[in-house]
Design a protein around this motif. Sequence first.
Motif, mmCIF file in Angstrom:
data_model
loop_
_atom_site.group_PDB
_atom_site.id
_atom_site.type_symbol
_atom_site.label_atom_id
_atom_site.label_comp_id
_atom_site.label_asym_id
_atom_site.label_seq_id
_atom_site.Cartn_x
_atom_site.Cartn_y
_atom_site.Cartn_z
ATOM 1 N N ALA A 136 -37.065 -42.287 -74.053
ATOM 2 C CA ALA A 136 -36.508 -41.164 -73.300
ATOM 3 C C ALA A 136 -37.440 -39.956 -73.342
ATOM 4 O O ALA A 136 -37.652 -39.291 -72.320
ATOM 5 C CB ALA A 136 -35.139 -40.782 -73.863
ATOM 6 N N ALA A 137 -38.005 -39.668 -74.508
ATOM 7 C CA ALA A 137 -38.925 -38.536 -74.630
ATOM 8 C C ALA A 137 -40.167 -38.761 -73.768
ATOM 9 O O ALA A 137 -40.630 -37.839 -73.089
ATOM 10 C CB ALA A 137 -39.320 -38.333 -76.092
ATOM 11 N N LYS A 138 -40.680 -39.976 -73.772
ATOM 12 C CA LYS A 138 -41.871 -40.288 -72.972
ATOM 13 C C LYS A 138 -41.580 -40.190 -71.475
ATOM 14 O O LYS A 138 -42.463 -39.878 -70.689
ATOM 15 C CB LYS A 138 -42.383 -41.684 -73.316
ATOM 16 C CG LYS A 138 -42.970 -41.773 -74.702
ATOM 17 C CD LYS A 138 -43.356 -43.192 -75.048
ATOM 18 C CE LYS A 138 -43.857 -43.274 -76.483
ATOM 19 N NZ LYS A 138 -44.142 -44.653 -76.891
ATOM 20 N N ALA A 139 -40.321 -40.452 -71.084
ATOM 21 C CA ALA A 139 -39.942 -40.400 -69.669
ATOM 22 C C ALA A 139 -39.576 -38.992 -69.210
ATOM 23 O O ALA A 139 -39.367 -38.758 -68.032
ATOM 24 C CB ALA A 139 -38.772 -41.338 -69.414
ATOM 25 N N GLY A 140 -39.466 -38.047 -70.160
ATOM 26 C CA GLY A 140 -39.162 -36.668 -69.801
ATOM 27 C C GLY A 140 -37.694 -36.295 -69.835
ATOM 28 O O GLY A 140 -37.296 -35.285 -69.266
ATOM 29 N N VAL A 141 -36.875 -37.084 -70.515
ATOM 30 C CA VAL A 141 -35.458 -36.750 -70.669
ATOM 31 C C VAL A 141 -35.334 -35.618 -71.680
ATOM 32 O O VAL A 141 -35.997 -35.632 -72.724
ATOM 33 C CB VAL A 141 -34.643 -37.982 -71.118
ATOM 34 C CG1 VAL A 141 -33.187 -37.614 -71.372
ATOM 35 C CG2 VAL A 141 -34.745 -39.097 -70.097
ATOM 36 N N SER A 142 -34.505 -34.620 -71.382
ATOM 37 C CA SER A 142 -34.345 -33.449 -72.246
ATOM 38 C C SER A 142 -32.896 -33.289 -72.684
ATOM 39 O O SER A 142 -31.980 -33.805 -72.038
ATOM 40 C CB SER A 142 -34.750 -32.184 -71.481
ATOM 41 O OG SER A 142 -36.035 -32.303 -70.948
ATOM 42 N N VAL A 143 -32.706 -32.532 -73.768
ATOM 43 C CA VAL A 143 -31.357 -32.196 -74.213
ATOM 44 C C VAL A 143 -30.670 -31.425 -73.096
ATOM 45 O O VAL A 143 -31.257 -30.534 -72.491
ATOM 46 C CB VAL A 143 -31.399 -31.367 -75.516
ATOM 47 C CG1 VAL A 143 -30.013 -30.833 -75.876
ATOM 48 C CG2 VAL A 143 -31.957 -32.206 -76.663
ATOM 49 N N GLY A 144 -29.433 -31.787 -72.806
ATOM 50 C CA GLY A 144 -28.665 -31.148 -71.746
ATOM 51 C C GLY A 144 -28.681 -31.917 -70.442
ATOM 52 O O GLY A 144 -27.838 -31.702 -69.576
ATOM 53 N N ASP A 145 -29.656 -32.829 -70.283
ATOM 54 C CA ASP A 145 -29.667 -33.672 -69.087
ATOM 55 C C ASP A 145 -28.418 -34.552 -69.096
ATOM 56 O O ASP A 145 -27.909 -34.918 -70.153
ATOM 57 C CB ASP A 145 -30.916 -34.559 -69.045
ATOM 58 C CG ASP A 145 -32.193 -33.782 -68.763
ATOM 59 O OD1 ASP A 145 -32.104 -32.576 -68.490
ATOM 60 O OD2 ASP A 145 -33.270 -34.399 -68.826
ATOM 61 N N ARG A 146 -27.959 -34.894 -67.915
ATOM 62 C CA ARG A 146 -26.771 -35.736 -67.772
ATOM 63 C C ARG A 146 -27.216 -37.077 -67.188
ATOM 64 O O ARG A 146 -27.642 -37.140 -66.044
ATOM 65 C CB ARG A 146 -25.751 -35.075 -66.859
ATOM 66 C CG ARG A 146 -24.453 -35.817 -66.703
ATOM 67 C CD ARG A 146 -23.502 -35.069 -65.779
ATOM 68 N NE ARG A 146 -23.254 -33.710 -66.223
ATOM 69 C CZ ARG A 146 -22.247 -33.358 -67.030
ATOM 70 N NH1 ARG A 146 -21.406 -34.258 -67.447
ATOM 71 N NH2 ARG A 146 -22.099 -32.101 -67.386
ATOM 72 N N ILE A 147 -27.123 -38.145 -67.986
ATOM 73 C CA ILE A 147 -27.477 -39.476 -67.506
ATOM 74 C C ILE A 147 -26.265 -40.037 -66.769
ATOM 75 O O ILE A 147 -25.187 -40.166 -67.336
ATOM 76 C CB ILE A 147 -27.904 -40.399 -68.665
ATOM 77 C CG1 ILE A 147 -29.146 -39.826 -69.352
ATOM 78 C CG2 ILE A 147 -28.151 -41.812 -68.167
ATOM 79 C CD1 ILE A 147 -29.564 -40.557 -70.609
ATOM 80 N N LEU A 148 -26.458 -40.346 -65.492
ATOM 81 C CA LEU A 148 -25.370 -40.845 -64.657
ATOM 82 C C LEU A 148 -25.353 -42.369 -64.611
ATOM 83 O O LEU A 148 -24.291 -42.982 -64.666
ATOM 84 C CB LEU A 148 -25.504 -40.282 -63.238
ATOM 85 C CG LEU A 148 -25.604 -38.757 -63.144
ATOM 86 C CD1 LEU A 148 -25.969 -38.324 -61.742
ATOM 87 C CD2 LEU A 148 -24.306 -38.116 -63.600
ATOM 88 N N CYS A 149 -26.526 -42.969 -64.489
ATOM 89 C CA CYS A 149 -26.658 -44.430 -64.402
ATOM 90 C C CYS A 149 -27.926 -44.858 -65.114
ATOM 91 O O CYS A 149 -28.885 -44.100 -65.181
ATOM 92 C CB CYS A 149 -26.778 -44.890 -62.951
ATOM 93 S SG CYS A 149 -25.366 -44.581 -61.931
ATOM 94 N N ILE A 150 -27.917 -46.067 -65.601
ATOM 95 C CA ILE A 150 -29.138 -46.672 -66.115
ATOM 96 C C ILE A 150 -29.192 -48.096 -65.593
ATOM 97 O O ILE A 150 -28.241 -48.853 -65.736
ATOM 98 C CB ILE A 150 -29.238 -46.620 -67.651
ATOM 99 C CG1 ILE A 150 -30.537 -47.258 -68.105
ATOM 100 C CG2 ILE A 150 -28.058 -47.248 -68.322
ATOM 101 C CD1 ILE A 150 -30.996 -46.847 -69.464
ATOM 102 N N GLY A 151 -30.277 -48.402 -64.919
ATOM 103 C CA GLY A 151 -30.425 -49.726 -64.332
ATOM 104 C C GLY A 151 -29.322 -50.060 -63.344
ATOM 105 O O GLY A 151 -28.911 -51.205 -63.242
ATOM 106 N N GLY A 152 -28.805 -49.052 -62.665
ATOM 107 C CA GLY A 152 -27.742 -49.270 -61.693
ATOM 108 C C GLY A 152 -26.345 -49.314 -62.276
ATOM 109 O O GLY A 152 -25.364 -49.458 -61.561
ATOM 110 N N ARG A 153 -26.214 -49.183 -63.603
ATOM 111 C CA ARG A 153 -24.900 -49.210 -64.254
ATOM 112 C C ARG A 153 -24.461 -47.793 -64.554
ATOM 113 O O ARG A 153 -25.152 -47.064 -65.260
ATOM 114 C CB ARG A 153 -24.956 -49.985 -65.568
ATOM 115 C CG ARG A 153 -25.236 -51.462 -65.410
ATOM 116 C CD ARG A 153 -25.343 -52.044 -66.795
ATOM 117 N NE ARG A 153 -24.881 -53.370 -67.010
ATOM 118 C CZ ARG A 153 -23.687 -53.880 -66.785
ATOM 119 N NH1 ARG A 153 -22.766 -53.170 -66.275
ATOM 120 N NH2 ARG A 153 -23.401 -55.120 -67.060
#
Length: 161
Positions: free
Chosen positions: A92-109
Amino acid sequence: MRENEFENPVLGYMVIAAALVLGLMTASVLGSSPPAPATEASAISLASSSPGLGVKSEGLAVKRERRWILGVRAKPTFTGCVVTEVIRGSAAAKAGVSVGDRILCIGGRQVGWVDARRVDLGQAVDCSPTAATQLLAQKASTGRVVAIAVRLQTLEETLGH
């Protein structure tokens, strides 16, 4: 059967109850569990096991092993999972995900609370057939919904082996 037997609601309730009991028994044998209470979910799980086929049989109990690790802690909400921690050096860190981001889907799920059922972020991560997948996330900094390409890690990669 007599015609008036179909109008008896008690018979219908008994059939529904029998189907529910059968469904619960099947779910418990196959390893499905009821949704967990609304607590902070973890997609880190450093105590996870190594990648493999993902399922071990131990008598009647079936234990699901972790295949992939994203490297975040997130709180499930009705609109995805809000990231509360990002592990340094993680996928996640390498992909640029930050604290406070809202993950809605992963891999279409879709993740978070979906139709009054909690879809765990860690389980959705594990469902990815390959390490390369995409997140759909709302960035905390801009409020924009973006697709983020991420390469999930195994336990060994997360621990640096």
